[in-house]
Design an enzyme around this catalytic site. Structure first.
Site, PDB file in Angstrom:
ATOM      1  N   GLY A  12     -25.559  13.433  17.855  1.00 58.29           N
ATOM      2  CA  GLY A  12     -24.770  14.210  18.800  1.00 58.29           C
ATOM      3  C   GLY A  12     -25.055  13.837  20.242  1.00 58.29           C
ATOM      4  O   GLY A  12     -24.511  14.420  21.166  1.00 58.29           O
ATOM      5  N   VAL A  14     -25.562  10.748  23.452  1.00 59.46           N
ATOM      6  CA  VAL A  14     -24.742   9.659  23.983  1.00 59.46           C
ATOM      7  C   VAL A  14     -25.111   8.309  23.359  1.00 59.46           C
ATOM      8  O   VAL A  14     -24.236   7.467  23.119  1.00 59.46           O
ATOM      9  CB  VAL A  14     -24.841   9.618  25.528  1.00 59.46           C
ATOM     10  N   ASP A  15     -26.393   8.078  23.077  1.00 56.30           N
ATOM     11  CA  ASP A  15     -26.818   6.759  22.592  1.00 56.30           C
ATOM     12  C   ASP A  15     -26.246   6.433  21.207  1.00 56.30           C
ATOM     13  O   ASP A  15     -25.682   5.362  20.993  1.00 56.30           O
ATOM     14  CB  ASP A  15     -28.351   6.676  22.558  1.00 56.30           C
ATOM     15  N   MET A  35     -28.092  13.855  10.126  1.00 62.49           N
ATOM     16  CA  MET A  35     -29.115  14.245   9.163  1.00 62.49           C
ATOM     17  C   MET A  35     -29.518  15.685   9.431  1.00 62.49           C
ATOM     18  O   MET A  35     -30.070  15.998  10.483  1.00 62.49           O
ATOM     19  CB  MET A  35     -30.322  13.322   9.294  1.00 62.49           C
ATOM     20  N   CYS A 105     -41.136  10.597  11.197  1.00 62.13           N
ATOM     21  CA  CYS A 105     -39.721  10.852  10.918  1.00 62.13           C
ATOM     22  C   CYS A 105     -38.938   9.544  10.867  1.00 62.13           C
ATOM     23  O   CYS A 105     -38.107   9.332   9.983  1.00 62.13           O
ATOM     24  CB  CYS A 105     -39.153  11.776  11.987  1.00 62.13           C
ATOM     25  N   CYS A 202     -38.267  18.220  17.898  1.00 64.43           N
ATOM     26  CA  CYS A 202     -37.116  19.044  17.535  1.00 64.43           C
ATOM     27  C   CYS A 202     -37.481  20.335  16.833  1.00 64.43           C
ATOM     28  O   CYS A 202     -36.807  21.346  17.017  1.00 64.43           O
ATOM     29  CB  CYS A 202     -36.142  18.237  16.686  1.00 64.43           C
TER      30      CYS A 202
END
Length: 361
Positions: A12, A14-15, A35, A105, A202
């Site tokens: 979600g 920009v990259d 994911m 991760c 996160c």
């Protein structure tokens, strides 16, 4: 000729959004995937946690995929994320180490699990919006090369990827600067063109790791002693999960001079503190080694190394000291060498390999 199929991990942001567009422009058959890794079923909790886990990430990625005209799916990776990232994160802190959950991760969820599922749907590659480049070297091995812009290089957090994973991965944004990526997104009219980068881990968006561990486990915080290197007790700490090697602020000690955490001893529930000079060392040992640009490290080698993500790096001499162990002797003493963090070695612009820093016995 049939187009190669690539699954792009879309956060979600920009990259990854521009990565999907670049690959479509290059002629790939692109599929967008977000994911789902946040553990909470409750929508409000997911939304509050934002980052690459929240519902806003899914909404943004879905809209970008729609504007690019590519198929889009949400895949559930909660089980893999809990096992390889959250459980590992908690266990490391309880053992007095400071983990890097993004590295875990990347290796076990964003690559291992996503690659396996992507192959099941016939994909040839997976792709991400990381600022790094993948190249096949003359020796036949795949390696990461630092991104075009040093200010946004993410190779440190990717050092643990395997040869198979690298050979099946595309990283199209690594050849651009962040400003160029944002400019492309603006010209394409993508709604995420100005979206800020996610900074926090996160699953701990407020940065309070200790509270997260206390709320998630029965471990709790057991107070213990602050001690000097000679064993003298100088105060009481709140519990080892509240501290990390190299920490100076928030210790609550009045010693008349700056004091740093030198070592965390989970067995005795002690935290060793000392002066800034005592926090310096030239020797850094690491285990659980993953070699990248070379198959092995047969002899002493001069390399440039980083001991944490935001470390500017320094020159050292690396040698293999065991089947799964390397020792680096730095030219200049380094501050706050932290067990649990990664030691990543660079040979020029390429990642030679790396491992997890261990405490000197």
């Amino acid at each position: 000729m049939e187009r190669k199929k690539v699954v792009v991990g879309m956060s979600g942001g920009v990259d990854s959004s521009v990565a999907a567009w670049l690959l479509k422009e290059q002629g790939y058959d692109v599929i967008g995937v977000t994911m789902q890794i946040w553990q909470e079923e409750d929508e409000q909790v997911q939304e509050e946690n934002g980052g690459c886990c929240g519902l806003s990430a899914v909404d943004d990625a879905r809209r970008v995929a729609s504007s690019l005209g590519i198929p889009y799916y949400v895949m559930n990776f909660r089980k893999e994320f809990k096992e390889h990232v959250i459980d590992y994160f908690i266990d490391e802190y309880l053992h007095g180490r400071t983990p890097n959950p993004c590295i875990a991760c990347n290796r076990y969820v964003k690559w291992e699990s996503l690659l396996e599922r992507s192959r099941r749907i016939g994909a040839d590659y997976i792709a991400t919006g990381h600022y790094a480049r993948i190249e096949k070297l003359p020796n036949g091995r795949f390696s990461l090369r630092v991104s075009e812009t040093g200010a946004k290089d993410q190779t440190y957090a990717l050092y643990n990827l395997t040869q198979e994973q690298l050979s099946s991965t595309l990283m199209p944004v690594g050849s651009y600067t962040k400003d160029e990526i944002r400019k492309m997104a603006k010209e394409l009219g993508l709604l995420v063109a100005e979206k800020p980068d996610s900074q926090d881990i996160c699953f701990v968006p407020d940065g309070d790791y200790a509270s997260f561990i206390e709320e998630t486990t029965d471990a709790g915080s057991r107070p213990g002693n602050f001690v000097l290197s000679d064993g003298s007790v100088v105060g009481t700490h709140k519990g080892i999960i509240h501290y990390t090697v190299g920490q100076r602020k928030g210790l609550g000690l009045s010693m008349g001079h700056p004091v740093f955490v030198l070592e965390i001893r989970p067995d005795t529930n002690e935290i060793v503190v000392g002066t800034g000079e005592e926090s310096l060392t030239r020797k850094v040992r690491a285990r659980h080694i993953n070699f990248m640009s070379v198959e092995d490290l047969p002899e002493k080698k001069r390399v440039f190394a980083k001991i944490r993500y935001n470390h500017k790096g320094a020159w050292c001499t690396a040698e293999k000291t065991g089947e799964d162990e390397i020792l680096c002797i730095f030219d200049e003493p380094q501050r706050a060498v932290t067990p649990g963090q990664a030691l990543v070695l660079y040979d020029g612009e390429y990642v030679l390999g790396g491992g997890t820093i261990v405490r000197e016995e």
